[in-house]
Write an enzyme that holds these catalytic residues in place. Structure first.
Site, PDB file in Angstrom:
ATOM      1  N   ASP A 211      -2.959  -8.785  -1.955  1.00 11.30           N
ATOM      2  CA  ASP A 211      -3.952  -9.437  -2.138  1.00 11.30           C
ATOM      3  C   ASP A 211      -4.952  -9.847  -1.380  1.00 11.30           C
ATOM      4  O   ASP A 211      -4.805  -8.735   0.093  1.00 11.30           O
ATOM      5  CB  ASP A 211      -4.366 -11.352  -2.011  1.00 11.30           C
ATOM      6  CG  ASP A 211      -5.901 -11.534  -1.876  1.00 11.30           C
ATOM      7  OD1 ASP A 211      -5.728 -12.001  -2.647  1.00 11.30           O
ATOM      8  OD2 ASP A 211      -5.562 -12.401  -1.008  1.00 11.30           O
TER       9      ASP A 211
ATOM     10  N   ASP B 255      -8.690 -11.023   0.467  1.00 12.20           N
ATOM     11  CA  ASP B 255      -9.364 -11.972   1.175  1.00 12.20           C
ATOM     12  C   ASP B 255      -8.128 -13.251   1.050  1.00 12.20           C
ATOM     13  O   ASP B 255      -7.866 -13.552   0.268  1.00 12.20           O
ATOM     14  CB  ASP B 255     -10.749 -12.486   0.296  1.00 12.20           C
ATOM     15  CG  ASP B 255     -11.642 -11.273  -0.193  1.00 12.20           C
ATOM     16  OD1 ASP B 255     -11.979 -10.743   0.565  1.00 12.20           O
ATOM     17  OD2 ASP B 255     -12.084 -11.353  -1.446  1.00 12.20           O
TER      18      ASP B 255
ATOM     19  N   ASP C 257      -2.411 -14.855   0.097  1.00 12.25           N
ATOM     20  CA  ASP C 257      -3.059 -15.798   0.830  1.00 12.25           C
ATOM     21  C   ASP C 257      -2.983 -17.649  -0.248  1.00 12.25           C
ATOM     22  O   ASP C 257      -2.976 -18.876   0.767  1.00 12.25           O
ATOM     23  CB  ASP C 257      -4.139 -16.073   1.801  1.00 12.25           C
ATOM     24  CG  ASP C 257      -5.006 -16.037   0.836  1.00 12.25           C
ATOM     25  OD1 ASP C 257      -6.266 -16.764   1.528  1.00 12.25           O
ATOM     26  OD2 ASP C 257      -4.982 -14.910  -0.234  1.00 12.25           O
TER      27      ASP C 257
END
Length: 231
Positions: A12, A14, A171
């Site tokens: 991922d 961001d 995240d």
């Protein structure tokens, strides 16, 4: 034979590779203020961590009963975000080391993100990570964003690997759910510590409840080696 076997790694972007959430918050705050919502807070922004920019615009329109169209909200937010991202986006130092370690070993890597293709390109170029991460998929390019598995499955397809041989770094809870749905292993590094107990994170194969503070390149590297041996 490589110590990693057939493993590939999908990141991922961001909140995982780079600390871009402050820029997304500011872009969203400015957009909502322009459309009559003057008090959008960081706490409210945290609810949208891991949600694609398109889906966020849809939710904003519903929640705040905005007159602007979803396309207008999306365009306004993306324009502001790109300006901020190009000015300053920080890659997490241990994540950069991890990417460099994997590149040295020839491990196939990709980025699968809810951000727009333009935002992904700007961030990877601005941080220099584009030298290592050349396979990139935006949620804009697939039918459904996270928590649907589409973006991860497309990344695996472009890498030419099977989902079962992929490890995702994420995240956010929707991303962890997407990895699980895709049949991929997951290293979860919660951006919002208070969300580390979310049921989606319970599906992760490695959960670092302390987020980036608990992540080290060497620790993740060693875990991958052990994971490859056991697969």
């Amino acid at each position: 034979m490589s110590k990693f076997g057939n493993l590939s790694v999908i990141f991922d972007l961001d909140g995982t590779l780079v600390d871009s959430e402050p820029n997304y918050y500011e872009a969203g705050r400015q957009t909502l203020a322009e459309h009559g919502v003057p008090d959008f807070s960081w706490a409210e922004h945290e609810r949208y961590v891991g949600v694609s920019t398109l889906e966020t615009a849809v939710l904003w329109k519903q929640k705040y009963a905005l007159a602007a169209s979803v396309d207008e909200l999306l365009a306004d937010t993306n324009r502001r975000y790109l300006e901020l991202a190009r000015a300053a986006t920080r890659a997490y130092p241990e994540m950069r080391k991890f990417v460099e370690l994997l590149a040295t070993e020839g491990v196939p890597m990709a980025v699968a993100s809810g951000s727009s293709p333009e935002a992904i390109e700007a961030i990877l170029a601005g941080t220099g990570l584009d030298a290592y991460l050349r396979t990139v998929v935006s949620a804009d390019e697939v039918p459904r964003g996270k928590p649907a598995p589409d973006v991860f499955l497309e990344a695996a397809r472009r890498l030419g690997v099977t989902p079962a041989d992929c490890v995702v770094l994420e995240d956010a809870a929707p991303g962890a759910a997407a990895a699980y749905s895709a049949g991929m292993r997951c290293i979860a590094i919660p951006y919002v510590a208070a969300q580390s107990g979310a049921p989606e994170f319970a599906t992760a194969d490695l959960l670092l409840r302390g987020g980036q503070a608990g992540f080290t390149a060497r620790g993740a590297y060693d875990w991958l080696v052990r994971s490859a041996r056991s697969s």
